[in-house]
Scaffold this motif. Structure first.
Motif, PDB file in Angstrom:
ATOM      1  N   MET A   1     -55.228 -42.035   5.850  1.00  0.00           N
ATOM      2  CA  MET A   1     -56.041 -41.269   4.136  1.00  0.00           C
ATOM      3  C   MET A   1     -54.849 -42.108   2.939  1.00  0.00           C
ATOM      4  O   MET A   1     -53.833 -42.404   3.112  1.00  0.00           O
ATOM      5  CB  MET A   1     -55.922 -39.901   3.925  1.00  0.00           C
ATOM      6  N   SER A   2     -55.534 -42.936   1.925  1.00  0.00           N
ATOM      7  CA  SER A   2     -55.446 -43.297   0.438  1.00  0.00           C
ATOM      8  C   SER A   2     -54.215 -42.074   0.369  1.00  0.00           C
ATOM      9  O   SER A   2     -54.538 -40.841   0.075  1.00  0.00           O
ATOM     10  CB  SER A   2     -56.189 -43.391   0.096  1.00  0.00           C
ATOM     11  N   MET A   3     -52.692 -42.080  -0.354  1.00  0.00           N
ATOM     12  CA  MET A   3     -51.774 -41.513  -1.038  1.00  0.00           C
ATOM     13  C   MET A   3     -52.480 -40.810  -1.984  1.00  0.00           C
ATOM     14  O   MET A   3     -51.976 -39.690  -2.331  1.00  0.00           O
ATOM     15  CB  MET A   3     -50.723 -42.138  -1.570  1.00  0.00           C
ATOM     16  N   LEU A   4     -53.071 -41.235  -2.864  1.00  0.00           N
ATOM     17  CA  LEU A   4     -54.394 -40.511  -3.643  1.00  0.00           C
ATOM     18  C   LEU A   4     -55.658 -40.055  -3.860  1.00  0.00           C
ATOM     19  O   LEU A   4     -56.325 -39.887  -4.999  1.00  0.00           O
ATOM     20  CB  LEU A   4     -53.338 -41.148  -4.513  1.00  0.00           C
ATOM     21  N   GLN A   5     -56.205 -40.039  -2.578  1.00  0.00           N
ATOM     22  CA  GLN A   5     -57.350 -39.694  -2.091  1.00  0.00           C
ATOM     23  C   GLN A   5     -58.327 -38.452  -3.176  1.00  0.00           C
ATOM     24  O   GLN A   5     -57.416 -38.043  -3.047  1.00  0.00           O
ATOM     25  CB  GLN A   5     -58.046 -39.469  -0.729  1.00  0.00           C
ATOM     26  N   ASN A   6     -59.309 -38.831  -3.484  1.00  0.00           N
ATOM     27  CA  ASN A   6     -59.398 -37.686  -4.327  1.00  0.00           C
ATOM     28  C   ASN A   6     -58.827 -37.173  -5.604  1.00  0.00           C
ATOM     29  O   ASN A   6     -59.362 -35.871  -6.200  1.00  0.00           O
ATOM     30  CB  ASN A   6     -59.838 -36.087  -3.756  1.00  0.00           C
ATOM     31  N   LYS A   7     -57.887 -37.904  -5.952  1.00  0.00           N
ATOM     32  CA  LYS A   7     -56.964 -37.229  -7.068  1.00  0.00           C
ATOM     33  C   LYS A   7     -57.547 -37.934  -8.853  1.00  0.00           C
ATOM     34  O   LYS A   7     -57.877 -39.187  -8.754  1.00  0.00           O
ATOM     35  CB  LYS A   7     -55.575 -37.530  -7.432  1.00  0.00           C
ATOM     36  N   ILE A   8     -57.625 -37.452 -10.199  1.00  0.00           N
ATOM     37  CA  ILE A   8     -58.218 -37.818 -11.003  1.00  0.00           C
ATOM     38  C   ILE A   8     -57.234 -37.594 -12.026  1.00  0.00           C
ATOM     39  O   ILE A   8     -56.491 -36.986 -12.357  1.00  0.00           O
ATOM     40  CB  ILE A   8     -59.218 -36.538 -11.909  1.00  0.00           C
ATOM     41  N   THR A   9     -56.662 -39.084 -12.278  1.00  0.00           N
ATOM     42  CA  THR A   9     -55.796 -39.447 -13.242  1.00  0.00           C
ATOM     43  C   THR A   9     -56.339 -40.233 -14.873  1.00  0.00           C
ATOM     44  O   THR A   9     -57.397 -40.960 -14.647  1.00  0.00           O
ATOM     45  CB  THR A   9     -54.914 -40.757 -12.424  1.00  0.00           C
ATOM     46  N   ILE A  10     -55.293 -40.143 -15.605  1.00  0.00           N
ATOM     47  CA  ILE A  10     -55.557 -41.365 -16.340  1.00  0.00           C
ATOM     48  C   ILE A  10     -54.232 -41.940 -16.750  1.00  0.00           C
ATOM     49  O   ILE A  10     -53.177 -41.770 -16.912  1.00  0.00           O
ATOM     50  CB  ILE A  10     -55.278 -39.457 -18.199  1.00  0.00           C
ATOM     51  N   VAL A  11     -54.978 -43.203 -17.084  1.00  0.00           N
ATOM     52  CA  VAL A  11     -53.502 -44.204 -17.445  1.00  0.00           C
ATOM     53  C   VAL A  11     -53.772 -44.593 -19.404  1.00  0.00           C
ATOM     54  O   VAL A  11     -54.502 -45.329 -18.872  1.00  0.00           O
ATOM     55  CB  VAL A  11     -53.655 -44.793 -16.395  1.00  0.00           C
ATOM     56  N   THR A  12     -52.235 -43.740 -19.982  1.00  0.00           N
ATOM     57  CA  THR A  12     -52.777 -44.827 -20.714  1.00  0.00           C
ATOM     58  C   THR A  12     -52.047 -45.935 -21.159  1.00  0.00           C
ATOM     59  O   THR A  12     -50.795 -46.258 -20.454  1.00  0.00           O
ATOM     60  CB  THR A  12     -52.075 -43.794 -22.261  1.00  0.00           C
ATOM     61  N   GLY A  13     -53.046 -47.312 -22.365  1.00  0.00           N
ATOM     62  CA  GLY A  13     -52.490 -48.385 -22.327  1.00  0.00           C
ATOM     63  C   GLY A  13     -52.369 -48.708 -20.809  1.00  0.00           C
ATOM     64  O   GLY A  13     -51.927 -49.999 -20.321  1.00  0.00           O
ATOM     65  N   ALA A  14     -53.766 -48.891 -20.778  1.00  0.00           N
ATOM     66  CA  ALA A  14     -54.002 -49.419 -19.496  1.00  0.00           C
ATOM     67  C   ALA A  14     -54.547 -50.692 -19.086  1.00  0.00           C
ATOM     68  O   ALA A  14     -54.922 -50.460 -18.271  1.00  0.00           O
ATOM     69  CB  ALA A  14     -55.282 -48.432 -17.541  1.00  0.00           C
ATOM     70  N   SER A  15     -54.970 -51.262 -20.186  1.00  0.00           N
ATOM     71  CA  SER A  15     -56.028 -52.594 -20.501  1.00  0.00           C
ATOM     72  C   SER A  15     -55.202 -53.150 -20.312  1.00  0.00           C
ATOM     73  O   SER A  15     -55.493 -54.541 -19.385  1.00  0.00           O
ATOM     74  CB  SER A  15     -56.420 -52.694 -21.037  1.00  0.00           C
ATOM     75  N   SER A  16     -53.571 -54.009 -20.141  1.00  0.00           N
ATOM     76  CA  SER A  16     -52.659 -54.834 -20.034  1.00  0.00           C
ATOM     77  C   SER A  16     -51.158 -54.134 -18.926  1.00  0.00           C
ATOM     78  O   SER A  16     -51.140 -53.546 -19.248  1.00  0.00           O
ATOM     79  CB  SER A  16     -52.271 -55.637 -21.160  1.00  0.00           C
ATOM     80  N   GLY A  17     -50.529 -55.099 -18.643  1.00  0.00           N
ATOM     81  CA  GLY A  17     -48.857 -54.968 -18.396  1.00  0.00           C
ATOM     82  C   GLY A  17     -49.436 -53.506 -17.231  1.00  0.00           C
ATOM     83  O   GLY A  17     -49.736 -53.504 -16.740  1.00  0.00           O
ATOM     84  N   LEU A  18     -48.000 -53.349 -17.658  1.00  0.00           N
ATOM     85  CA  LEU A  18     -47.945 -52.384 -16.796  1.00  0.00           C
ATOM     86  C   LEU A  18     -48.947 -51.347 -16.575  1.00  0.00           C
ATOM     87  O   LEU A  18     -48.696 -50.570 -15.315  1.00  0.00           O
ATOM     88  CB  LEU A  18     -46.911 -51.608 -17.689  1.00  0.00           C
ATOM     89  N   GLY A  19     -49.541 -50.878 -17.613  1.00  0.00           N
ATOM     90  CA  GLY A  19     -50.924 -49.256 -17.278  1.00  0.00           C
ATOM     91  C   GLY A  19     -51.863 -50.560 -16.502  1.00  0.00           C
ATOM     92  O   GLY A  19     -52.436 -49.706 -15.554  1.00  0.00           O
ATOM     93  N   ARG A  20     -51.939 -51.693 -16.548  1.00  0.00           N
ATOM     94  CA  ARG A  20     -52.951 -51.850 -16.081  1.00  0.00           C
ATOM     95  C   ARG A  20     -52.479 -52.086 -14.595  1.00  0.00           C
ATOM     96  O   ARG A  20     -53.714 -51.955 -13.270  1.00  0.00           O
ATOM     97  CB  ARG A  20     -53.669 -53.707 -16.157  1.00  0.00           C
ATOM     98  N   ALA A  21     -51.110 -52.162 -13.827  1.00  0.00           N
ATOM     99  CA  ALA A  21     -50.755 -52.478 -12.819  1.00  0.00           C
ATOM    100  C   ALA A  21     -51.087 -51.200 -12.099  1.00  0.00           C
ATOM    101  O   ALA A  21     -50.888 -50.784 -11.343  1.00  0.00           O
ATOM    102  CB  ALA A  21     -49.136 -53.206 -12.358  1.00  0.00           C
TER     103      ALA A  21
END
Length: 257
Positions: A1-21
């Motif tokens: 199983m994938s490590m974050l299966q079924n997890k709901i996450t928010i990432v701020t600043g996720a359009s670019s850079g570290l957040g995107r990765a």
């Protein structure tokens, strides 16, 4: 199983850079990802983070968010829960800097950097914790907060006064939340990147600065956003079940030298 299966996450600043990765890595590991940013187009160019995730078959949502506004952060978390049902992980990554020392920094610059990098993190941590307390724990954890700090929260960054102060505050904020809310089953950790080469323009990619960082970093290359994403994946997963209040260095040995 994938490590974050079924997890709901928010990432701020996720359009670019570290957040995107981080967002792309989370989606690749089975998480649903809410991309929170002021702009959707990546600074690096190319497809948006949302497009990349959906093209790969992942679940994602873009929510335009100014984290320096409590109302915007409140709306972000509400939209996340309305869309996906709960919140498991928030990664606080969005940040700004001015490249000014004490005497050069205007009150307006100070207010803006602290407003995003410190107050914005406070808003995101608080609103996420409120949501965590409203939901049942999974594997003994109600939710996880991951704050992106910096090695410049522990050593001074020459000529970047408000940024360094804000990052130092984030390190202490992380410890405080971890201790105060352990009984609530809320995990809070930070990641402190060293020199990471991203696609953003400006002083960060100045050739002289890059040359100094290469000479200063013991590992024989500089960091990539994917290096930070790997640490963020570990801290978001059930593998990190007895770790809270830490500031995890991802710096190629810089702070050890």
């Amino acid at each position: 199983m994938s490590m974050l299966q079924n997890k709901i996450t928010i990432v701020t600043g996720a359009s670019s850079g570290l957040g995107r990765a981080i967002a792309l890595r989370y989606a690749a590991e089975g998480a649903s990802v809410v991309i929170a940013d002021m702009i959707e187009a990546p600074l690096e160019g190319g497809e948006t983070t949302l497009e990349r995730i959906r093209t790969g078959g992942g679940q994602a949502l873009f929510v335009r968010t100014d984290i320096s506004s409590w109302d915007a952060v409140d709306a972000l978390v509400r939209e996340t829960v309305n869309h996906f049902g709960r919140l498991d992980v928030i990664v606080n990554n969005a940040a700004i800097y001015t490249s000014t020392n004490l005497l050069e920094t205007t009150p307006e610059q100070w207010g803006r950097v602290i407003g995003v990098n410190l107050t914005g993190f406070f808003y995101c941590c608080k609103r996420a914790a409120q949501q965590f307390l409203a939901q049942e724990p999974v594997n003994e954890v109600r939710g996880r907060i991951i704050n992106i700090s910096s090695q410049h929260g522990m050593v001074a960054c020459p000529g970047d006064f408000p940024y360094g102060v804000s990052k130092g505050g984030i390190v202490q904020m992380t410890r405080q939340i971890a201790v105060d809310h352990a009984d609530d089953l809320i995990i809070c950790n930070a990641i402190a990147p060293g020199k990471i080469v991203t696609g953003k323009p400006g002083v960060a990619n100045n050739p002289d600065a890059l040359d100094y960082s290469r000479r200063r970093t013991p590992w024989p290359r500089l960091g990539a956003p994917e290096d930070v994403a790997g640490a963020a994946l570990f801290l978001a997963s059930d593998m990190a079940s007895y770790m809270t209040g830490i500031n995890l260095m991802v710096d190629g040995g810089w702070m050890a030298g």
